[in-house]
Design an enzyme around this catalytic site. Structure first.
Site, PDB file in Angstrom:
ATOM      1  N   GLU A 163       0.785  -1.241   0.000  1.00 59.53           N
ATOM      2  CA  GLU A 163       0.000   0.000   0.000  1.00 59.53           C
ATOM      3  C   GLU A 163       0.819   1.295   0.000  1.00 59.53           C
ATOM      4  OE1 GLU A 163      -2.987   0.165   3.024  1.00 59.53           O
ATOM      5  OE2 GLU A 163      -3.981  -1.654   2.363  1.00 59.53           O
ATOM      6  N   GLU A 379      -6.055  -8.128   1.014  1.00 58.65           N
ATOM      7  CA  GLU A 379      -6.646  -7.729   2.300  1.00 58.65           C
ATOM      8  C   GLU A 379      -8.085  -7.305   2.059  1.00 58.65           C
ATOM      9  OE1 GLU A 379      -4.749  -4.716   4.790  1.00 58.65           O
ATOM     10  OE2 GLU A 379      -2.778  -5.528   4.257  1.00 58.65           O
ATOM     11  N   SER A 433      -3.975  -2.244  15.316  1.00 59.17           N
ATOM     12  CA  SER A 433      -4.387  -1.340  14.240  1.00 59.17           C
ATOM     13  C   SER A 433      -3.531  -0.088  14.391  1.00 59.17           C
ATOM     14  CB  SER A 433      -5.879  -1.030  14.390  1.00 59.17           C
ATOM     15  OG  SER A 433      -6.209   0.071  13.589  1.00 59.17           O
ATOM     16  N   LYS A 440      -9.830  -2.184  17.878  1.00 58.02           N
ATOM     17  CA  LYS A 440     -10.410  -2.363  16.541  1.00 58.02           C
ATOM     18  C   LYS A 440      -9.927  -3.720  16.060  1.00 58.02           C
ATOM     19  CE  LYS A 440     -10.925   0.078  12.149  1.00 58.02           C
ATOM     20  NZ  LYS A 440     -10.327   1.069  11.233  1.00 58.02           N
TER      21      LYS A 440
END
Ligand code: BG6
Length: 474
Positions: A163, A379, A433, A440
């Site tokens: 990413e 993902e 996270s 989360k």
């Protein structure tokens, strides 16, 4: 009732990343990363020193994975375990750890997809500018060479960088990743170009070393829609957001050149920030073009799609109170404003849940890059505040629903000929996270972060059945 069936050799995978899962940040001579600094500030409420303890519990996690039908896993190698300061001595302990981990994956029959860079540049290099510094490219290539020499005979699927867009958006635009700079799109664009070159050089290095495996890159690719399709200004804003977050990187990694249209939009955006223009070297496009031909697959991370409207004014983060990554609403000068849509549900963190956006993206990729032979959804998943009940169960029907709808979108795209060969649920186990800490949760397996005990969620049991039947009923 519609039935969706997946091919026999489909990878029913799950994903992790080193820094979010391993913990053991001080073990084996591991070097620091910028997150260590950020999380150890007094104001920080979480850190990764233990994370999910994957460094010590990976055997158990792989066993659980296998028992629940997970036949592939994304892991990443922490550059700072292999070369603690990014450029110096190689650490034998770091090398040995990933041999053990990769061997364990193979032993359990869980195919490892190995990422070289997942948001964790060694601190020494980070302080020299990270991806803004062109010199980092060579350091990354050397690190990749070390990994290929060590693990190249065992690993069949390599991912260069995870990413690039999220890295620069977090570092230079939203500013919730270190070095926490806001609204600096010129920096973001330049750093992306350097990452594209780093990716390309690593692909060419891998091919030169003559292994039998495959190599690709993972992009976060989320569709951008005009909030009001009848408003040409909204349409333009959505296009600009798409070029910045998607098209720029797709052009570089799968065509080897930025199209004139891409550069026009990028220059329009840059104009809003002064007179900056992207800096290239004369052979950059030879390198990118060669690598584009040799890149074996595309990885797509997909969580949400976004609705964009025209925006005039200074850049602004509107909903970032919880530090939520990819905040639902933000506005970028020269681009547009991201808004919610009344007909589209969202997660607890305001991320729009929109499986159709994944379908649209897959169809677009096939149309624009027909030479790509293999695609993996590397993902996809839903972050939630999962609750463990008195019977130690986690009834995460919302996750089953989310994953099931996205798999249906994939299956429909496969029906149109899009070569999606596997899916990786984010994540295998609950983990850190980056900007939301430990509450989360994304995993098939609930992690009690006090005791590090694992509990299979309802979704893990569902996954086992799915991996056997390979069929989803709508
Ligand atoms: C992806 C990253 O962007 O999103 C993961 O590759 C990350 O590392 C995931 O954890 C979910 O994001 P978040 O901020 O909800 O953890």
């Amino acid at each position: 009732m519609t039935k969706y069936t997946f091919p026999e050799n489909f990878f029913f995978g799950a994903a992790t990343a080193a820094y979010q899962a391993e913990g053991a940040t001080d073990i084996g001579g591991k070097g620091k990363v910028a997150w260590d600094e950020m999380y150890h500030r007094e104001s920080s409420t979480f850190h990764a020193d233990q994370a999910s303890n994957f460094y010590y519990q990976y055997e158990e996690d792989l066993r659980l994975a296998k028992e629940h039908g997970v036949n592939a896993i994304r892991i990443s190698i922490a550059w700072s375990r292999i070369i603690p300061n990014g450029i110096g001595e190689v650490s034998p302990e770091g090398i040995a750890f990933y041999h053990r981990l990769i061997d364990a994956c193979l032993l359990h029959g869980v195919e490892p997809f190995v990422t070289l860079h997942h948001f964790d540049t060694p601190l020494h290099l980070f302080h020299q500018g990270d991806w803004l510094n062109r010199a980092q490219i060579d350091a990354f290539v050397r690190y990749a060479e070390v990994c290929f020499s060590e693990y190249g005979d065992k690993v069949s699927y390599w991912i260069t960088i995870n990413e690039p867009w999220s890295i620069v958006a977090g570092q230079y635009i939203i500013g919730h990743f270190p070095p926490e700079i806001h609204y600096d799109i010129p920096k973001a664009v330049q750093a992306m170009h350097h990452m594209m070159l780093a990716h390309a050089k690593v692909v060419l290095t891998y091919k030169r070393m003559n292994f039998n495996g495959k190599i690709g890159i993972v992009h976060i690719l989320e569709s951008k829609y005009a909030r009001n399709l009848d408003n040409p200004l909204d349409v333009l804003a959505a296009k600009r957001e798409d070029v910045l977050a998607n098209q720029f990187l797709l052009d570089a990694s799968f065509l080897g050149v930025y199209s004139n249209q891409t550069l026009d939009h990028i220059n329009h955006i840059l104009d809003a920030y002064g007179s900056y223009r992207l800096i290239f070297a004369s052979d950059d496009f030879d390198i990118l073009t060669q690598a584009a031909q040799y890149t074996d697959f595309m990885g797509i991370n997909y969580y949400a799609s976004h609705f964009i409207q025209h925006y005039e004014g200074d850049s602004l983060i509107i909903h970032n109170g919880t530090g939520s990554k990819g905040s639902a609403r933000y506005a970028n000068k020269g681009v547009g404003e991201r808004v919610t849509h009344p007909d589209v549900p969202t997660t607890d963190w305001d991320w729009p849940i929109y499986p159709e956006g994944l379908y649209d993206m897959l169809i677009r990729i096939q149309h624009d890059y027909p030479h790509i032979k293999e695609i993996f959804v590397t993902e996809n998943g839903i972050g939630a505040k999962d609750i463990i009940n008195d019977n130690q169960e986690i009834i995460d029907d919302y996750r089953i629903d989310y994953v099931s709808k996205h798999l249906q979108a994939i299956s429909r795209a496969q029906g149109k000929g899009v070569p999606v060969r596997g899916y990786f649920m984010w994540s295998l186990i609950d983990l850190l996270s980056w900007t939301n800490g430990f509450n989360k949760r994304y995993g098939f397996f609930y992690v009690d972060f006090e005791t590090q005990k694992r509990h299979a969620k309802k979704s893990a049991h569902w996954w086992r059945d799915l991996s056997i039947s390979k069929t989803i009923q709508e």
